[in-house]
Design an enzyme around this catalytic site. Structure first.
Site, PDB file in Angstrom:
ATOM      1  N   GLY A   4       0.837  -1.187   0.000  1.00 35.03           N
ATOM      2  CA  GLY A   4       0.000   0.000   0.000  1.00 35.03           C
ATOM      3  C   GLY A   4       0.873   1.237   0.000  1.00 35.03           C
ATOM      4  O   GLY A   4       1.956   1.254   0.588  1.00 35.03           O
ATOM      5  N   ASN A  20      -1.917  -5.643   3.501  1.00 27.05           N
ATOM      6  CA  ASN A  20      -0.650  -6.017   2.873  1.00 27.05           C
ATOM      7  C   ASN A  20       0.409  -6.114   3.952  1.00 27.05           C
ATOM      8  O   ASN A  20       0.285  -5.535   5.025  1.00 27.05           O
ATOM      9  CB  ASN A  20      -0.226  -4.969   1.843  1.00 27.05           C
ATOM     10  CG  ASN A  20      -1.177  -4.911   0.673  1.00 27.05           C
ATOM     11  OD1 ASN A  20      -1.702  -5.923   0.240  1.00 27.05           O
ATOM     12  ND2 ASN A  20      -1.405  -3.736   0.147  1.00 27.05           N
ATOM     13  N   SER A  21       1.491  -6.812   3.652  1.00 27.11           N
ATOM     14  CA  SER A  21       2.562  -6.905   4.648  1.00 27.11           C
ATOM     15  C   SER A  21       3.287  -5.581   4.803  1.00 27.11           C
ATOM     16  O   SER A  21       3.909  -5.328   5.837  1.00 27.11           O
ATOM     17  CB  SER A  21       3.549  -8.011   4.278  1.00 27.11           C
ATOM     18  OG  SER A  21       4.152  -7.723   3.036  1.00 27.11           O
ATOM     19  N   GLU A  22       3.219  -4.712   3.786  1.00 28.68           N
ATOM     20  CA  GLU A  22       3.899  -3.414   3.829  1.00 28.68           C
ATOM     21  C   GLU A  22       2.963  -2.315   3.364  1.00 28.68           C
ATOM     22  O   GLU A  22       2.203  -2.490   2.407  1.00 28.68           O
ATOM     23  CB  GLU A  22       5.127  -3.417   2.910  1.00 28.68           C
ATOM     24  CG  GLU A  22       6.149  -4.478   3.225  1.00 28.68           C
ATOM     25  CD  GLU A  22       6.824  -4.294   4.564  1.00 28.68           C
ATOM     26  OE1 GLU A  22       6.884  -3.143   5.050  1.00 28.68           O
ATOM     27  OE2 GLU A  22       7.297  -5.293   5.118  1.00 28.68           O
ATOM     28  N   THR A  23       3.020  -1.175   4.035  1.00 28.71           N
ATOM     29  CA  THR A  23       2.301   0.019   3.613  1.00 28.71           C
ATOM     30  C   THR A  23       3.221   1.213   3.826  1.00 28.71           C
ATOM     31  O   THR A  23       3.739   1.403   4.932  1.00 28.71           O
ATOM     32  CB  THR A  23       1.002   0.223   4.418  1.00 28.71           C
ATOM     33  OG1 THR A  23       0.158  -0.916   4.228  1.00 28.71           O
ATOM     34  CG2 THR A  23       0.254   1.466   3.958  1.00 28.71           C
TER      35      THR A  23
END
Length: 54
Positions: A23, A45-48
């Site tokens: 994101g 998501n695992s990352e933003t």
């Protein structure tokens, strides 16, 4: 009320819906910590990445 754009990008690929999703919230000035956490949770998501003005 300010409107924010929220994107989901797929990294490490040239094909949509492949690779690693992340994101991205550009120009996030004005968001509270709680709002940022809600956005990240909603995107799931695992990352933003949340970006602020310098």
């Amino acid at each position: 009320m300010k409107t924010y754009r929220i994107y989901q990008v797929d990294s490490f690929t040239k094909d949509k819906f492949h690779g690693n999703p992340a994101g991205v919230v550009p120009n996030a000035d004005g968001l509270t910590e709680e709002q940022m956490q809600r956005i990240a949770r909603e995107l799931n998501n695992s990352e933003t990445a949340i970006m602020f003005s310098p």
